[in-house]
Design a protein around this motif. Structure first.
Motif, PDB file in Angstrom:
ATOM      1  N   ARG A 137       0.832  -1.204   0.000  1.00 50.74           N
ATOM      2  CA  ARG A 137       0.000   0.000   0.000  1.00 50.74           C
ATOM      3  C   ARG A 137       0.866   1.253   0.000  1.00 50.74           C
ATOM      4  O   ARG A 137       0.573   2.213  -0.699  1.00 50.74           O
ATOM      5  CB  ARG A 137      -0.935   0.004   1.211  1.00 50.74           C
ATOM      6  N   ALA A 184       3.866   1.491  -1.195  1.00 49.28           N
ATOM      7  CA  ALA A 184       4.581   1.598  -2.474  1.00 49.28           C
ATOM      8  C   ALA A 184       3.621   1.603  -3.652  1.00 49.28           C
ATOM      9  O   ALA A 184       4.046   1.608  -4.800  1.00 49.28           O
ATOM     10  CB  ALA A 184       5.565   0.432  -2.618  1.00 49.28           C
ATOM     11  N   ARG A 185       2.334   1.637  -3.383  1.00 48.30           N
ATOM     12  CA  ARG A 185       1.352   1.534  -4.454  1.00 48.30           C
ATOM     13  C   ARG A 185       1.493   2.614  -5.527  1.00 48.30           C
ATOM     14  O   ARG A 185       1.245   2.343  -6.707  1.00 48.30           O
ATOM     15  CB  ARG A 185      -0.062   1.566  -3.853  1.00 48.30           C
ATOM     16  N   PRO A 186       1.912   3.827  -5.164  1.00 48.97           N
ATOM     17  CA  PRO A 186       2.098   4.817  -6.225  1.00 48.97           C
ATOM     18  C   PRO A 186       3.201   4.419  -7.209  1.00 48.97           C
ATOM     19  O   PRO A 186       3.286   4.985  -8.290  1.00 48.97           O
ATOM     20  CB  PRO A 186       2.506   6.088  -5.464  1.00 48.97           C
ATOM     21  N   ILE A 243       4.494   0.837  -7.696  1.00 48.31           N
ATOM     22  CA  ILE A 243       4.466  -0.496  -8.308  1.00 48.31           C
ATOM     23  C   ILE A 243       3.406  -0.530  -9.399  1.00 48.31           C
ATOM     24  O   ILE A 243       2.529   0.326  -9.453  1.00 48.31           O
ATOM     25  CB  ILE A 243       4.210  -1.603  -7.251  1.00 48.31           C
ATOM     26  N   SER A 244       3.501  -1.539 -10.274  1.00 48.90           N
ATOM     27  CA  SER A 244       2.550  -1.601 -11.384  1.00 48.90           C
ATOM     28  C   SER A 244       1.165  -1.986 -10.873  1.00 48.90           C
ATOM     29  O   SER A 244       1.027  -2.602  -9.812  1.00 48.90           O
ATOM     30  CB  SER A 244       3.034  -2.627 -12.415  1.00 48.90           C
ATOM     31  N   THR A 245       0.152  -1.614 -11.633  1.00 46.26           N
ATOM     32  CA  THR A 245      -1.216  -1.968 -11.256  1.00 46.26           C
ATOM     33  C   THR A 245      -1.372  -3.484 -11.142  1.00 46.26           C
ATOM     34  O   THR A 245      -2.032  -3.981 -10.242  1.00 46.26           O
ATOM     35  CB  THR A 245      -2.212  -1.453 -12.312  1.00 46.26           C
ATOM     36  N   TRP A 251       0.065  -4.634  -7.875  1.00 47.82           N
ATOM     37  CA  TRP A 251      -0.820  -4.279  -6.763  1.00 47.82           C
ATOM     38  C   TRP A 251      -2.050  -5.174  -6.742  1.00 47.82           C
ATOM     39  O   TRP A 251      -2.457  -5.682  -5.695  1.00 47.82           O
ATOM     40  CB  TRP A 251      -1.228  -2.808  -6.847  1.00 47.82           C
TER      41      TRP A 251
END
Lengths: 490, 348
Positions: free
Chosen positions: B115, B117-119, B121-123, B126
Motif C-alpha cells: 500500500r 509503495a502503491r504509487p 508499483i505496477s497496477t 498491486w
C-alpha cells in the motif's frame, strides 16, 4: 418523424419496459421536451440489453473494483473494511449544450471565489461595502489568520474545486454547495469511465464522448503554473495523510496520474524556510504541494500541535513564498454553507456579471428572520450544519419523524448560527439498476475545475446516485453509488 | 539472469536522466520490505510443505522443530506452546497473526508495504498482492484442514512466484526496482545459510562423516527445502555427500538460491545504484563489506568451511547481511538529525 417512432418503441422495450415515468426531471427518459438526438441514441442502445445481462456485468464490475483496490476504507471500532463505491452500469448523459453551460458557470464561480478570498485576506473591500456581514467571514472557523496579507501566486487560492450541482423539476442546474478545500471523488470519474469502456463496450463504442483522460496532466500543469517564482522545473508532490486514510486510493491515483511522489508529512522537512523531501540521495527541494490534509493538520507549529501528519514549519515557508500549497489555507470560508447564501452577490460584486448557475434559496439561521422562517417551516425544509460535509448531521424535514423535528428545533435554538435551511429540491433522477429492475434514482453532479494560469473544467464530473428508493442523499458514506458521466462532444 | 542485464542499462536509455534521485527514502524502504517478506513467505511455505512430507526423526515422526530453529523462534514458541502438537506448529506459522514470522503476519506486512509503495508499483503487481494478501489474511485453521497442508502451501508458493513473475514483467526499471532486488537477494542469501545451519547439525552431528555417503532421503529434503533437488541431481548424479550438498547451496553459480549467486547479484544491484543513480557515497561501506564476504566464500571449498566450523561461518554471514541492511538504512533513510541540505540547494 422516423426518429419519434423509434423513440417510443425503445422506451417500451427491454430494460425500460417497467420504468416508471417519474414526475421528476429524468436525465435520460423525461426532459419535458423532445429528447436530444445524442440521448435518444443512448436510450435506444440501452433498451436492447436485458436485466440479467446488466446484473452480470454489474457483478463483474464489483469484482474488478475490489481486485483493483478501487476502494474507500470504512473504520469501525475493531477493523478497517475496504468498500467499493457501487458502480451503476447505466451512464448519466449530458449534451454538448448542457456541458457548455455548466463549464461557463463553474468557471465564473471559481473566478469569483478566488477574488473573494484575495479580498478577505487583503483589503476586505466586500466587508467594508457591507455586502456580507463581517462576522460571518472574520469570525468564521475556517478563516485563517496566517493567510492575512499573504500574496499567493497568481492570486489563486482554490486550484482544485468541486461544485455540487443538482437539477430541479424543470431541469435547471443549481449549485448545491461549493467544495473549495480538498474536494474528493475525481479518481472515480476516470475509473468509472475505464470501467464503462471495459464492461459496456457495446454501449459506448462509437459514441462521441468527451475524454476524461488528461486530468492528471492538467493538474500537474496547474501546480507548476503556481510554483514559486523563478523555479525552472518545479518539484510537485502530493501530500497524503497516508495508507490508513479512507481516500488513500484517490491520493495514489492522482500521484500516479501526475507522475509525482506521494509523500507523507514524515517525508518532508523544512529547513531555513524551504521545504525538502527525503530521498535516497538526500534532501531534495519541493516547490508545489497538492495537499490532501486539512488545514488544521498541516503544520503542528502553526495549528494543531498534536498533529503527526503535518510538517513543522510548512506554513511559514509557505507564507514566505518558498513553496506553494494547493489549495491555499483558509479557503473553507468560501465553501461555508452560510457564505453560500451570499454567493450570487459575491459574483455580481467582483465580476459585474449575473450568476450563470442558479442557487438554492437559503435561510441563514444566524440571522433572526432566517431562524424564525426555519422554525416555522421546519417540516418543509432541509436543515444543514454549516461546518459539516459528507451528508452528516442534516435534517430533511418532509422525511423526519415528529420527535426528530422536535429534537432539531431544540438544536437550532441552542446554536442557531451553526445552521442554514433550504427548501427541499426535487433532485433529478436517472434510470439505475436496482433490485427490482431499472428504476428512477436521484442524482447530483460534481464537476471538477482546475485553476493555474486559467481555469479548466474536466468534462463531466462525478455523478453520484442515491441508491435507496426516494432518498435524496447521494454521499458514499450514506449509501450512495456512482455513474459514469458522459459529456457528448456533439 | 535478466535482472542483472536490466540493471546495467544506462540511465540515458531508460530516459531517467532528467529525473534522477527522486526516489523517496520511504519508498526504497517499502520496496525492500516487500521483496523481503514475499521471499520469506515463499520460503516458509516450501519449508512447511517439505517438512510435512520428508523431514522425519528416528521415530519416523515429522520434525517440526526445525522450522522453529530456522526462524530463531525457540523462545517465543516454547513460551506459547510448552507441549506443542503438530497443530500448534502449523497454526503458529500459518494462521497466527500475532506471530510476525507466520505467513499471515508476513502477508499483513506485505500488504502494508504494498500500500505504501502503491504509487510506484505496477497496477498488475498491486492487484495480485491485494487479492493474495486478503486471501491469506482470511485463512483460518479450518481452511488448512479442508484444503490440506500441502495443497495450501503450494497455492501460497505459487502466488509468491506469480508475484515474482508479474514484478519481472511489469515493474519499471528504476531505483525502486533496484532496491526491491537488493533485499530479494539479501534475503535469499540469509535464508540459505539458515537452512544449511539448522539442518546440517540435526543430520550430521559429528564431523567424520563429512565426505561419506549418508541418508539420501534426509539430504534430499534439505535440497527440496531450497527447491534445489533436481538442479543438484543434474550436477551430481552419483554421490550425495554432505559436503556436496553444502557446496552446491553455498557456492554454485547457477542455482538461483545459492549464496554465491545472490551475493553476486547484490553486488550488481549496488553497482547499478552507484553508477547510474549517483549513489556511490551512500554505497561505499556496503560494497566494501560485500566484497569481503564474497572473497571469503570464493577462497574456501565446502570441505574447508565445514572443517573450520560451518555453524560459525553461517552465523558470521548472517551477521554481515544484517550489517549490510543496517548500513543501507543508515545511508538511505537516515534519522532526521543526520540530514543536511546539500549546498547546491542552499540558495534557491
Amino acid at each position: 418523424m422516423k426518429s419519434n417512432v423509434l423513440h417510443s418503441q425503445a422506451q417500451e422495450a427491454g430494460i425500460f419496459s417497467a420504468y416508471h415515468r417519474p414526475e421528476f426531471f429524468c436525465e435520460l427518459m423525461n426532459r419535458g421536451e423532445d429528447l436530444p438526438e445524442a440521448l435518444r441514441q443512448v436510450q435506444e442502445r440501452l433498451a436492447h440489453f436485458d436485466i440479467k445481462e446488466l446484473r452480470h456485468r454489474t457483478a463483474n464490475a464489483e469484482t474488478q473494483l475490489y481486485r483493483l483496490g478501487i476502494t474507500f476504507t470504512v473504520y469501525s471500532d475493531r477493523e478497517a473494511i475496504d468498500r467499493v463505491l457501487p458502480f451503476d452500469v447505466i451512464p448519466r448523459v449530458l449534451t454538448a449544450e448542457e456541458w457548455a453551460f455548466i463549464e461557463r458557470g463553474v468557471q465564473q464561480r471559481v473566478k469569483a471565489i478566488n477574488m473573494f478570498l484575495w479580498d478577505i485576506y487583503h483589503d476586505r473591500k466586500i466587508l467594508q461595502d457591507g455586502l456580507i456581514p463581517a462576522d460571518l467571514v472574520l469570525k468564521n472557523a475556517n478563516y485563517c489568520q496566517a493567510m492575512v496579507g499573504v500574496d499567493v501566486p497568481g492570486g489563486v487560492y482554490v486550484h482544485i474545486n468541486g461544485t455540487d450541482l443538482i437539477r430541479d423539476r424543470s431541469g435547471r442546474f443549481l449549485v448545491l454547495e461549493d467544495n473549495a478545500r480538498t474536494p474528493s471523488g475525481v479518481s472515480y470519474v476516470i475509473e468509472n469511465r475505464h470501467m464503462m469502456l471495459r464492461l459496456m463496450p457495446d454501449l459506448a463504442s462509437g459514441m462521441p464522448l468527451r475524454s476524461v483522460e488528461d486530468y492528471g496532466l492538467r493538474l500537474h500543469r496547474a501546480l507548476c503554473d503556481v510554483a514559486p517564482k523563478g523555479v525552472e522545473n518545479p518539484q510537485v508532490v502530493l501530500l497524503s495523510p497516508g495508507i490508513y486514510n479512507s481516500a488513500y486510493f484517490e491520493h495514489v491515483f492522482l500521484a500516479r496520474e501526475m507522475g509525482v511522489p506521494l509523500v507523507e508529512g514524515r517525508d518532508l522537512l523544512v529547513e531555513n524556510h524551504h521545504v525538502y523531501m527525503r530521498t535516497v540521495a538526500g534532501l531534495r527541494p519541493v516547490h508545489s504541494i497538492y495537499r490532501r490534509i486539512d488545514d488544521a493538520f498541516l503544520d503542528p507549529l502553526a495549528f494543531n500541535p498534536e498533529s503527526l501528519l503535518g510538517v513543522p514549519g510548512l506554513v511559514e515557508a509557505y507564507r514566505r513564498g518558498n513553496v506553494t500549497i494547493a489549495n491555499a489555507l483558509g479557503t473553507g470560508v468560501a465553501d461555508d454553507k452560510a457564505v453560500y447564501a451570499y454567493m450570487p452577490r459575491i459574483i455580481r460584486y467582483y465580476l459585474d456579471e449575473e450568476p450563470i448557475l442558479g442557487s438554492v434559496e437559503t435561510h441563514i439561521c444566524a440571522e433572526p428572520e432566517g431562524l424564525a422562517f426555519t422554525l416555522a417551516n421546519l417540516e418543509k425544509l432541509v436543515v444543514k450544519p454549516v461546518g459539516e460535509s459528507g451528508g452528516y448531521g442534516l435534517l430533511i424535514g418532509p422525511h423526519a419523524t415528529e420527535s426528530e423535528l422536535e429534537d432539531f428545533r431544540q438544536r437550532l435554538l441552542d446554536n442557531p448560527s451553526n445552521y442554514i435551511s433550504q427548501p427541499v429540491i426535487d433532485l433529478s433522477v436517472a434510470p439505475t439498476l436496482c433490485d427490482a429492475g431499472v428504476e428512477a434514482r436521484h442524482v447530483d453532479l460534481r464537476p471538477f475545475a482546475l485553476t493555474g494560469k486559467s481555469t479548466w473544467v474536466l468534462p463531466g464530473g462525478l455523478s453520484r446516485v442515491a441508491l435507496r428508493k426516494g432518498s435524496l442523499v447521494v454521499n458514499s458514506s450514506q449509501g450512495g453509488g456512482s455513474k459514469d458521466t458522459w459529456v457528448m462532444s456533439v | 539472469m535478466g535482472d542483472v542485464r536490466m540493471t546495467q542499462l544506462s540511465p540515458t536509455s531508460t530516459g531517467m536522466l532528467s529525473n534522477l534521485n527522486t526516489l523517496l527514502s520511504r519508498y526504497a524502504e517499502s520496496m525492500m520490505w516487500l521483496a523481503r517478506y514475499m521471499e520469506r513467505i515463499e520460503n516458509l511455505a516450501r519449508l512447511i510443505e517439505v517438512t510435512e512430507a520428508f523431514v522425519r526423526g528416528p521415530d519416523g515422526r515429522t520434525v517440526w522443530e526445525t522450522i522453529v530453529q530456522i526462524n530463531s523462534d525457540e523462545g517465543r514458541f516454547q513460551a506459547l506452546h510448552p507441549a506443542a502438537t503438530e497443530q500448534d506448529y502449523i497454526q503458529f506459522y500459518i494462521t497466527d497473526l500475532a506471530n510476525p514470522s507466520s505467513i499471515k503476519g508476513m502477508a499483513n506486512a506485505v500488504r502494508e508495504n504494498a500500500r505504501s509503495a502503491r504509487p510506484l508499483i505496477s497496477t498488475e503487481m498491486w492487484m495480485h498482492l491485494n487479492v493474495f494478501t486478503r486471501w491469506v489474511l482470511d485463512l483460518d485453521p479450518s481452511d488448512i484442514r479442508r484444503t490440506g497442508l500441502s495443497a495450501l502451501c503450494n497455492r501460497i508458493k505459487q502466488d509468491c512466484q506469480t508475484h515474482t513473475g508479474v514484478t519481472e514483467g511489469t515493474l519499471y526499471r528504476d531505483q525502486a526496482w533496484l532496491f526491491y532486488l537488493l533485499d530479494r537477494h539479501l534475503e535469499r542469501s540469509d535464508q540459505i545459510t539458515r537452512l544449511i545451519d539448522t539442518r546440517y547439525h540435526t543430520l550430521l552431528p559429528c564431523e567424520e562423516e563429512v565426505g561419506s555417503e549418508i541418508d539420501t532421503t534426509q539430504w534430499a529434503s534439505v535440497l527440496r527445502s531450497a527447491a534445489a533437488y533436481h538442479a543438484f541431481r543434474r550436477l551430481q548424479p552419483v554421490t550425495t555427500t554432505p559436503a556436496n550438498v553444502v557446496g552446491f547451496l553455498l557456492k554454485n553459480e547457477g542455482f538461483p538460491r545459492s549464496l554465491a549467486l545472490n551475493l553476486r547479484q547484490t553486488d550488481a544491484v549496488l553497482a547499478a545504484l552507484s553508477a547510474h543513480y549517483n549513489l556511490r557515497r551512500q554505497n561505499y561501506a556496503i560494497q566494501e563489506r560485500l566484497s569481503e564476504l564474497r572473497a571469503t566464500l570464493e577462497d574456501q571449498t565446502a570441505e574447508d568451511i565445514i572443517i573450520r566450523g560451518l555453524h560459525e561461518y553461517m552465523y558470521w554471514i548472517q551477521e554481515q547481511i544484517e550489517a549490510i541492511q543496517n548500513e543501507a538504512a543508515a545511508a538511505y533513510w537516515p534519522p532526521i538529525e543526520k540530514l543536511h541540505v546539500p549546498e547546491c540547494y542552499m540558495e534557491q
